[in-house]
Design a protein around this motif. Structure first.
Motif, PDB file in Angstrom:
ATOM      1  N   GLN A 107       0.810  -1.226   0.000  1.00 28.80           N
ATOM      2  CA  GLN A 107       0.000   0.000   0.000  1.00 28.80           C
ATOM      3  C   GLN A 107       0.841   1.273   0.000  1.00 28.80           C
ATOM      4  O   GLN A 107       0.466   2.267  -0.620  1.00 28.80           O
ATOM      5  N   ILE A 108       1.945   1.311   0.700  1.00 21.73           N
ATOM      6  CA  ILE A 108       2.815   2.482   0.685  1.00 21.73           C
ATOM      7  C   ILE A 108       4.223   2.049   0.288  1.00 21.73           C
ATOM      8  O   ILE A 108       4.617   0.910   0.535  1.00 21.73           O
ATOM      9  N   TYR A 109       4.968   2.971  -0.308  1.00 20.25           N
ATOM     10  CA  TYR A 109       6.291   2.630  -0.815  1.00 20.25           C
ATOM     11  C   TYR A 109       7.128   3.891  -0.931  1.00 20.25           C
ATOM     12  O   TYR A 109       6.651   5.026  -0.748  1.00 20.25           O
ATOM     13  N   THR A 110       8.394   3.699  -1.246  1.00 20.02           N
ATOM     14  CA  THR A 110       9.335   4.798  -1.485  1.00 20.02           C
ATOM     15  C   THR A 110       9.981   4.591  -2.850  1.00 20.02           C
ATOM     16  O   THR A 110      10.269   3.449  -3.231  1.00 20.02           O
ATOM     17  N   VAL A 111      10.186   5.668  -3.583  1.00 19.34           N
ATOM     18  CA  VAL A 111      10.898   5.572  -4.856  1.00 19.34           C
ATOM     19  C   VAL A 111      12.340   6.033  -4.667  1.00 19.34           C
ATOM     20  O   VAL A 111      12.611   6.974  -3.913  1.00 19.34           O
ATOM     21  N   MET A 112      13.251   5.361  -5.336  1.00 19.33           N
ATOM     22  CA  MET A 112      14.665   5.720  -5.308  1.00 19.33           C
ATOM     23  C   MET A 112      15.185   5.679  -6.739  1.00 19.33           C
ATOM     24  O   MET A 112      14.888   4.727  -7.479  1.00 19.33           O
ATOM     25  N   ALA A 113      15.928   6.693  -7.119  1.00 14.03           N
ATOM     26  CA  ALA A 113      16.407   6.780  -8.497  1.00 14.03           C
ATOM     27  C   ALA A 113      17.796   7.398  -8.528  1.00 14.03           C
ATOM     28  O   ALA A 113      18.183   8.146  -7.623  1.00 14.03           O
ATOM     29  N   ASP A 114      18.530   7.065  -9.571  1.00 11.17           N
ATOM     30  CA  ASP A 114      19.863   7.622  -9.762  1.00 11.17           C
ATOM     31  C   ASP A 114      20.207   7.518 -11.234  1.00 11.17           C
ATOM     32  O   ASP A 114      20.020   6.452 -11.841  1.00 11.17           O
ATOM     33  N   GLU A 115      20.683   8.593 -11.839  1.00 16.51           N
ATOM     34  CA  GLU A 115      21.024   8.552 -13.260  1.00 16.51           C
ATOM     35  C   GLU A 115      22.453   8.051 -13.444  1.00 16.51           C
ATOM     36  O   GLU A 115      23.332   8.274 -12.598  1.00 16.51           O
ATOM     37  N   VAL A 116      22.666   7.354 -14.562  1.00 10.02           N
ATOM     38  CA  VAL A 116      23.984   6.799 -14.867  1.00 10.02           C
ATOM     39  C   VAL A 116      24.152   6.794 -16.381  1.00 10.02           C
ATOM     40  O   VAL A 116      23.170   6.684 -17.126  1.00 10.02           O
ATOM     41  N   THR A 117      25.381   6.942 -16.840  1.00 19.51           N
ATOM     42  CA  THR A 117      25.675   6.941 -18.274  1.00 19.51           C
ATOM     43  C   THR A 117      26.322   5.622 -18.657  1.00 19.51           C
ATOM     44  O   THR A 117      27.289   5.185 -18.035  1.00 19.51           O
ATOM     45  N   SER A 118      25.783   4.969 -19.691  1.00 19.43           N
ATOM     46  CA  SER A 118      26.355   3.724 -20.198  1.00 19.43           C
ATOM     47  C   SER A 118      26.369   3.782 -21.713  1.00 19.43           C
ATOM     48  O   SER A 118      25.323   3.952 -22.346  1.00 19.43           O
ATOM     49  N   HIS A 119      27.570   3.659 -22.297  1.00 18.41           N
ATOM     50  CA  HIS A 119      27.749   3.740 -23.741  1.00 18.41           C
ATOM     51  C   HIS A 119      27.116   5.015 -24.304  1.00 18.41           C
ATOM     52  O   HIS A 119      26.393   4.990 -25.302  1.00 18.41           O
ATOM     53  N   ASN A 120      27.386   6.106 -23.582  1.00 21.16           N
ATOM     54  CA  ASN A 120      26.956   7.437 -23.995  1.00 21.16           C
ATOM     55  C   ASN A 120      25.427   7.579 -24.057  1.00 21.16           C
ATOM     56  O   ASN A 120      24.890   8.385 -24.818  1.00 21.16           O
ATOM     57  N   VAL A 121      24.739   6.801 -23.237  1.00 26.48           N
ATOM     58  CA  VAL A 121      23.279   6.880 -23.132  1.00 26.48           C
ATOM     59  C   VAL A 121      22.930   7.094 -21.664  1.00 26.48           C
ATOM     60  O   VAL A 121      23.454   6.401 -20.787  1.00 26.48           O
ATOM     61  N   GLU A 122      22.061   8.059 -21.393  1.00 23.09           N
ATOM     62  CA  GLU A 122      21.635   8.334 -20.023  1.00 23.09           C
ATOM     63  C   GLU A 122      20.557   7.334 -19.620  1.00 23.09           C
ATOM     64  O   GLU A 122      19.512   7.226 -20.271  1.00 23.09           O
ATOM     65  N   LEU A 123      20.818   6.601 -18.548  1.00 20.67           N
ATOM     66  CA  LEU A 123      19.875   5.612 -18.046  1.00 20.67           C
ATOM     67  C   LEU A 123      19.550   5.908 -16.593  1.00 20.67           C
ATOM     68  O   LEU A 123      20.339   6.533 -15.888  1.00 20.67           O
ATOM     69  N   MET A 124      18.401   5.426 -16.136  1.00 20.71           N
ATOM     70  CA  MET A 124      17.987   5.657 -14.755  1.00 20.71           C
ATOM     71  C   MET A 124      17.418   4.364 -14.155  1.00 20.71           C
ATOM     72  O   MET A 124      16.339   3.913 -14.530  1.00 20.71           O
ATOM     73  N   PRO A 125      18.149   3.738 -13.217  1.00 19.83           N
ATOM     74  CA  PRO A 125      17.558   2.622 -12.467  1.00 19.83           C
ATOM     75  C   PRO A 125      16.531   3.176 -11.469  1.00 19.83           C
ATOM     76  O   PRO A 125      16.850   4.047 -10.668  1.00 19.83           O
ATOM     77  N   LEU A 126      15.328   2.667 -11.525  1.00 17.55           N
ATOM     78  CA  LEU A 126      14.260   3.083 -10.612  1.00 17.55           C
ATOM     79  C   LEU A 126      13.979   1.921  -9.655  1.00 17.55           C
ATOM     80  O   LEU A 126      13.629   0.818 -10.096  1.00 17.55           O
ATOM     81  N   CYS A 127      14.140   2.171  -8.374  1.00 13.57           N
ATOM     82  CA  CYS A 127      13.936   1.143  -7.349  1.00 13.57           C
ATOM     83  C   CYS A 127      12.813   1.568  -6.405  1.00 13.57           C
ATOM     84  O   CYS A 127      12.493   2.753  -6.308  1.00 13.57           O
ATOM     85  N   VAL A 128      12.239   0.590  -5.736  1.00 10.01           N
ATOM     86  CA  VAL A 128      11.195   0.858  -4.745  1.00 10.01           C
ATOM     87  C   VAL A 128      11.595   0.202  -3.421  1.00 10.01           C
ATOM     88  O   VAL A 128      12.232  -0.846  -3.404  1.00 10.01           O
TER      89      VAL A 128
END
Length: 612
Positions: A107-128
């Motif tokens: 029912q309730i949660y927290t979001v956690m995110a962090d941007e990272v660059t891989s092979h010149n592409v910006e990616l974001m792992p999204l965790c809960v």
């Protein structure tokens, strides 16, 4: 006819189950599925997936027959398209779907995110982060998505799109865990501010792991400390970046040291984690005498008769000059004393650095650990005279091993602003006043400023912890927490009476049996008897401590995006990351076959209309 049809479906499902098993194995082991050729009879490398299928067929007659003589030539289920579809089924339809169901049940949660660059592409792992049905704190990777830009609006939009796509209510978000970059933390255009517009109760917490690293980084900005670290880095690079120089150091260590085991004499200084950096300091301290001897061999040609000619001769002039410069820096009493001071003072942070990275740590427990370490430094500041005397004596012994004696103190210039200028009568007083005391003051000040949000948030929740509640000398008011989460509580008007029952329950028990954290307390809190307290403890456990799970998820990209598969679609990358990250999560292959047959009906019969 019916029995023949059933046998045919059973055989087809068996083949597809082997395909799913091979995909799951490659995904969990994080190895590339494809090779230079996707044809079975090709002379090139067929890739890990086809090679594994051939290996399985050696022990499975039905699969072998399908690999060699398929019933339908255009229905082998071995193509890259099938691989991608099966990766999607296992990663998104099973693993991700299971996590989403658990988040919805929480029912309730927290979001956690962090941007990272891989092979010149910006990616974001999204965790809960959430509390599961067994009342365990969990942090799970939800998805890895690409970002067109890393502005606050783009990141916030990506987070909201993922939550919306997975049918997770953003209004149920009670916490946000990011780093302290302006695109994340800004109160106007940062991610946390934009998410709060739709989830007002989503409290933003700066990752405490990053805060700890910032404490160390800011404290080490002191000129004497910064210069020492620069010399140490240069020395490590000088040896670790050259096989011949490292071989010389290794030979000296193995011949002169009593026992170094299998560990390397020097390891590089980690730029992000103090626990790893502390290991580098430990290695440098243990190998200091051998480092000086190796530099003397290169720069001055000493000790050449003690070691093999392969490592003692043939040094070019530029390496001799560099070694001589490093030797002059290391054979300096100020360097040795500063190194020992930093090494010993910051050693208190090693344990907390590792503990803060655990997913089971709640915000109250993190506050307790940080407060404990902060009190240690305050006590150390009060007893700096005695403690620095011990460090000074140790520095004299360490310096004597490399023929260095305490010299006269550096010159003090009244108008100089870029060096230490506190007057002193002796060398020991000079370094105590100009290095040790300012360094400790910096550490304490940074602790106070960096962890103040943690202190504020945790102090509101301390009244829920039985070990603190039953302390007669402590009175903690939780009215602010009750007011903030009033809409989440089943009966907030009864919280005072419920709190009295909760306190009486633990007053009759020994102090060692009272929970000291929210994670321990929630497991001993009956949701039927204490519904409001249970809900508050659940929220407290959900609030983020660090964003380390995002960084651990981002680390999988180094293994996923290799030179063999640097170009990969976002869906395939995210699904493979989910399979690899959730290595221990059980995957029902029969369920994978069922989902695949419904989503991607093909020429082979996999289900029966009469007997599905």
């Amino acid at each position: 006819m019916d029995s023949k049809k059933k046998a045919n479906i059973k055989e087809n499902r068996h083949i597809l189950k082997s395909v799913a098993e091979s995909v799951l194995y490659c995904g969990r082991q994080c190895i590339a599925l494809r090779g230079t050729s996707e044809k079975q009879n090709s002379t090139g490398n067929p890739g890990n997936f086809l090679a594994l299928m051939k290996l399985l067929s050696n022990h499975d007659e039905k699969l072998k027959q399908h690999m060699e003589r398929p019933k339908l030539r255009n229905a082998t289920y071995l193509s890259p398209q099938t691989q991608n579809q099966m990766i999607d089924v296992i990663g998104k339809r099973i693993i991700q779907a299971q996590i989403v169901d658990e988040v919805k049940n929480a029912q309730i949660y927290t979001v956690m995110a962090d941007e990272v660059t891989s092979h010149n592409v910006e990616l974001m792992p999204l965790c809960v982060r959430f509390v599961d049905k067994d009342l365990n704190i969990r942090e799970e990777l939800l998805e890895i998505c690409s970002l067109p830009r890393i502005t606050g609006s783009h990141i916030a939009t990506a987070i909201k799109d993922v939550l919306s796509h997975l049918n997770i209510e953003i209004g149920d978000c009670r916490g946000q865990g990011y780093d302290g970059a302006s695109n994340m933390s800004s109160e106007n255009v940062g991610v946390q501010a934009l998410i709060k517009k739709e989830a007002p109760k989503a409290v933003y917490m700066h990752c405490n792991g990053h805060c700890l690293n910032l404490v160390i980084a800011r404290s080490c900005a002191l000129p004497l400390v910064r210069n020492m670290i620069d010399k140490m880095k240069s020395t490590i690079i000088f040896f670790t970046y050259s096989p011949k120089r490292e071989q010389l150091l290794m030979e000296i260590v193995h011949k002169d040291a009593h026992s170094m085991g299998q560990r390397k004499p020097l390891i590089d200084i980690c730029r992000t984690r103090w626990a790893e950096r502390h290991d580098a300091y430990s290695h440098f301290y243990s190998a200091f005498v051998f480092i000086v001897k190796a530099l003397e061999v290169i720069a001055l040609g000493l000790h050449t008769e003690d070691y093999s000619q392969d490592v003692t001769t043939g040094w070019q002039g530029k390496y001799k000059a560099e070694a001589y410069s490093l030797l002059s820096g290391l054979q300096n009493f100020g360097f040795i004393l500063t190194f020992l001071t930093v090494y010993q003072v910051l050693s208190h942070l090693t344990g907390i650095t590792v503990k803060l990275q655990k997913t089971s740590v709640d915000i109250v427990e993190a506050f307790s650990m940080v407060d404990e370490v902060k009190n240690i430094y305050k006590e150390l500041r009060e007893t700096i005279e005695d403690d620095f005397n011990q460090i000074y004596k140790q520095a004299i012994r360490m310096a004597a091993q490399v023929d260095v004696q305490p010299t006269s103190q550096p010159r003090v210039a009244g108008r100089q602003t870029h060096r230490e200028n506190v007057p002193a009568e002796t060398v020991k007083d000079y370094y105590r006043r100009n290095m040790a005391i300012p360094f400790l003051d910096h550490v304490i000040l940074e602790f106070e400023s960096r962890f103040s949000p943690l202190s504020v948030t945790a102090s509101r929740l301390l009244g829920l912890i039985p070990s603190i509640q039953c302390n007669s000398g402590v009175t903690v008011d939780i009215s602010e927490v009750v007011q903030l989460y009033q809409d989440d509580l089943p009966s907030p008007e009864l919280i005072d009476q419920e709190l009295k029952r909760w306190t009486l329950k633990w007053q009759n028990k020994p102090s060692e049996h009272r929970p000291t954290s929210c994670a321990e307390a929630i497991k001993q809190c009956d949701a039927l008897i204490y519904p409001n307290i249970f809900k508050l403890l659940k929220i407290a456990c959900t609030l983020p401590v660090t964003s380390c799970e995002c960084e651990r998820s981002a680390s999988t990209l180094r293994r996923l995006n290799t030179f063999m598969r640097s170009s990969m679609g976002e869906d395939r990358l995210s699904s493979l990351a989910l399979i690899h990250t959730h290595y221990d999560m059980a995957v029902n292959l029969d369920e994978a076959v069922n989902i695949f047959s419904k989503l991607h009906p093909r020429r082979l019969e996999l289900t029966s209309v009469l007997n599905p």
